[in-house]
Structures are given as structure tokens and as C-alpha cells.
Design an enzyme around this catalytic site. Structure first.
Site, PDB file in Angstrom:
ATOM      1  NE  ARG A   1      -4.093   1.731   2.325  1.00 14.06           N
ATOM      2  CZ  ARG A   1      -4.157   2.608   3.324  1.00 14.06           C
ATOM      3  NH1 ARG A   1      -3.261   2.566   4.287  1.00 14.06           N
ATOM      4  NH2 ARG A   1      -5.108   3.525   3.356  1.00 14.06           N
TER       5      ARG A   1
ATOM      6  CG  HIS B   1      -1.620   5.253  -0.339  1.00 14.22           C
ATOM      7  ND1 HIS B   1      -2.401   5.856   0.619  1.00 14.22           N
ATOM      8  CD2 HIS B   1      -2.389   4.252  -0.842  1.00 14.22           C
ATOM      9  CE1 HIS B   1      -3.583   5.249   0.694  1.00 14.22           C
ATOM     10  NE2 HIS B   1      -3.584   4.258  -0.190  1.00 14.22           N
TER      11      HIS B   1
ATOM     12  CG  HIS C   1      -8.250  -3.686  -1.543  1.00 14.77           C
ATOM     13  ND1 HIS C   1      -9.190  -2.732  -1.863  1.00 14.77           N
ATOM     14  CD2 HIS C   1      -7.149  -2.995  -1.147  1.00 14.77           C
ATOM     15  CE1 HIS C   1      -8.687  -1.525  -1.667  1.00 14.77           C
ATOM     16  NE2 HIS C   1      -7.444  -1.655  -1.235  1.00 14.77           N
TER      17      HIS C   1
END
Length: 334
Positions: A67, A71, A198
Site C-alpha cells: 500500500r 500511495h 485488497h
């Protein structure tokens, strides 16, 4: 003779112009799979070893490190800007709404950096550490491997305002998600593929609780959530309860990187609105991709590897741009 003499000069002018454009706009083609082949040949092994050690006490760390790369790349490219702490001149992206009290694993990045500095001082960028960490995290969780292109350099600043607007929201509609991905050069297939990350990790109740009670200010739950899953989530995240309680993004294989995420969407068990939108938006081009990946894990793995390379190619700093930070949390000399 006059014509012959003009042709080469005009071609030379075009070549010079093209070269100038190349210098002004560094491209992902400057990244290389063997960038550290001689300067830090063990860098991949170092990264994987540190993450393996972290996994012994933190089963969430692989999803968290993946992640961080995501990001980071969505805000001015894959330049390590997310890793910078607040300073006199920097408003940290860590304090942007999509990141605050949410992004984690910075201590593991620090440990990776320290281990690399001990072996190859002043050589490997923090941006490349995020790219390598993402790949190692997926592999260690049972997912595909890919050849990480390297040679990124680190930013000299952060963009907190950009982080607030560029990072896809868990409440985003499919139209918004598609637009945000397109803004960084990623297409619909990349959107569906990278959302498959996810398949492991956690999300806080605050990122999906509006779906459980007051979806789009309707006073009712999101109708795309299966009734049994809705009951489970309401028990975990009661109305007006703590927004920081964690839920598994994939209720079936919690910490394993596989294609169950897509079967979950087919069963109306996507945790985030941004997940379920991929399958439940009527007539969307994403539906057939979800169906394909649900039925073929190899196809998903192959696509994920390519989409991670695509994402890692977003606006890297190369050549003499940026720097190689000695500490990922601060600009050199600060």
C-alpha cells in the site's frame, strides 16, 4: 545539391530537439532491471530478508508495504515523497486524509534502508526500496513475482495537498476511480488488477461504515452488500462505534495473495465501496475483467505483475533529479 544538404541538417535538428525533450521529460525507459547489478547486487535479498523478519510478528506488514508503494506513486509519481516526515519546509503526505492513522510500515522501511546502507551506502533510493518492498511482499504472501525496474531517485519535497486529491478514495465511484487512474496513465484493466491487492490486508470501519447504515445519505445500507455479510460487518462496526476497528479486506483468505478478492465481489462481499463498484456498476467494462480474474488466478497474477510495473513507471525521478536520501524520513542535509 541544395536539397541534399538541407535534409541531413533538418534531421539533425529533429534529433537535437528530441534529445532535449528526453532530457526535460525523463521517461520510465530510464529505469532498468539491472540498475544495481554492480553497485548493490544483493539489494533484493536484503529487502526480502528484512520483510521476512517483520512478518514473524506482524502478518499485516506485507499488505501495508504494498500500500505504501501505491500511495507514493499516485502523488507526483514513485519518488518516495510519502516517506518524508514533517519539517520546517515539508508538510508530510503522512498527514493527508488518505494516509493519516492509516498508512503503516514506515519502521520496516527504515530497517530496510539501514540494512542496505550498511551494505551499499548512498546507493539505493527510498523510492526503489518501496518498489522492491512491494514485490517482495506480494511474493512472500503467495502472489506472483515480477522484474522490478529500478533507478528511481528520491524527491526533495512532499505534496500533502496532492495526496488529499490524487489517492483513490474507498468511497469513490467507478467513474471517479477510472478518472484518477487515467490521470496517472493507468487504464481500466490496471484499475481492476491493482484493486486485487485488497486480497489481503485490513481496513478500518470508518472506511466503509457509511455503507452499512446510511449509504449515500439514503438512511439505508448499500443494497449491493449481501445480507449475511452486512450482518457480519454491522456486528463488527456498530453504528457510532469506533471507526478504528479493523476488518479483513478478504474474509476468506485473510493474509494470502490470491484471486479470492474477485469471487468476493461476485458474491457481493467487497468490503469497500470502491471494491464492489467494480462488479456492481451496471454495464461497466470492469465486470468482465472481474469475472475473468475470478475464474483464472494465473491470468490475474500475470496482469498484476504487469500493472505493478506500469504503476512503478509513473513519473520517476531519474538521472540528476532528486537525490538518494540517507534517511528515508528526511531530505539530505536537513
Amino acid at each position: 545539391m541544395m536539397v541534399r544538404s538541407h535534409a541531413p541538417s533538418s534531421l539533425m535538428g529533429i534529433a537535437v530537439f528530441a534529445a532535449l525533450l528526453f532530457l526535460l521529460h525523463p521517461s520510465s525507459a530510464q529505469l532498468s532491471s539491472n540498475f544495481y547489478a554492480t553497485s548493490c547486487p544483493n539489494v533484493s535479498n536484503i529487502v526480502q530478508t528484512v520483510i521476512q523478519q517483520a512478518l514473524q510478528s506482524d502478518p499485516r506488514i506485507t499488505a501495508s508495504l504494498l500500500r505504501l508503494h501505491f500511495h507514493d506513486c499516485f502523488v507526483d509519481g514513485c519518488d518516495g515523497s510519502l516517506l518524508l516526515d514533517n519539517s520546517a519546509n515539508i508538510s508530510s503526505e503522512k498527514d493527508a486524509a488518505p494516509n493519516t492513522n492509516s498508512t503503516r510500515g514506515f519502521d520496516v522501511v527504515d530497517n530496510i534502508k539501514s540494512a542496505i546502507e550498511s551494505s551499499c551506502p548512498g546507493t539505493v533510493s527510498c523510492a526503489d526500496i518501496l518498489a522492491l518492498g512491494a514485490q517482495a511482499s506480494v511474493v512472500l504472501s503467495g502472489g506472483p513475482s515480477w522484474t522490478v525496474l529500478l533507478g528511481r531517485r528520491d524527491s526533495l519535497t512532499a505534496n500533502q495537498a496532492g495526496a488529499n486529491t490524487s489517492i483513490p478514495s474507498p468511497f469513490g465511484s467507478l467513474a471517479n476511480l477510472t478518472s484518477q487512474f487515467a490521470a496517472v496513465g493507468l487504464d481500466t484493466n490496471d484499475l481492476v488488477t491493482l484493486s486485487g491487492a485488497h486480497t489481503f490486508g485490513r481496513a478500518q470501519c470508518r472506511t466503509f461504515s457509511p455503507r452499512l447504515y446510511n449509504f449515500n445519505a439514503s438512511g439505508s445500507p448499500d443494497p449491493t452488500i449481501s445480507p449475511s455479510y452486512l450482518t457480519t460487518l454491522q456486528q463488527l462496526c456498530p453504528q457510532n462505534g469506533s471507526g478504528s476497528v479493523l476488518a479483513n479486506l478478504d474474509p476468506t483468505t485473510v493474509d494470502t495473495f490470491d484471486n479470492n478478492y474477485y469471487a468476493n465481489l461476485q458474491n457481493n462481499q467487497g468490503l469497500l465501496q470502491s471494491d464492489q463498484e467494480l462488479f456492481s456498476t451496471s454495464g461497466a467494462a470492469t465486470i468482465s475483467i472481474v469475472n475473468s480474474f475470478s475464474g483464472n488466478q494465473s491470468a490475474f497474477f500475470q496482469s498484476f505483475a504487469q500493472s505493478m510495473i506500469n504503476m512503478g513507471n509513473i513519473s520517476p525521478l531519474t538521472g540528476s533529479s532528486g537525490e538518494i536520501r540517507s534517511n528515508c524520513r528526511k531530505v539530505n542535509g536537513s
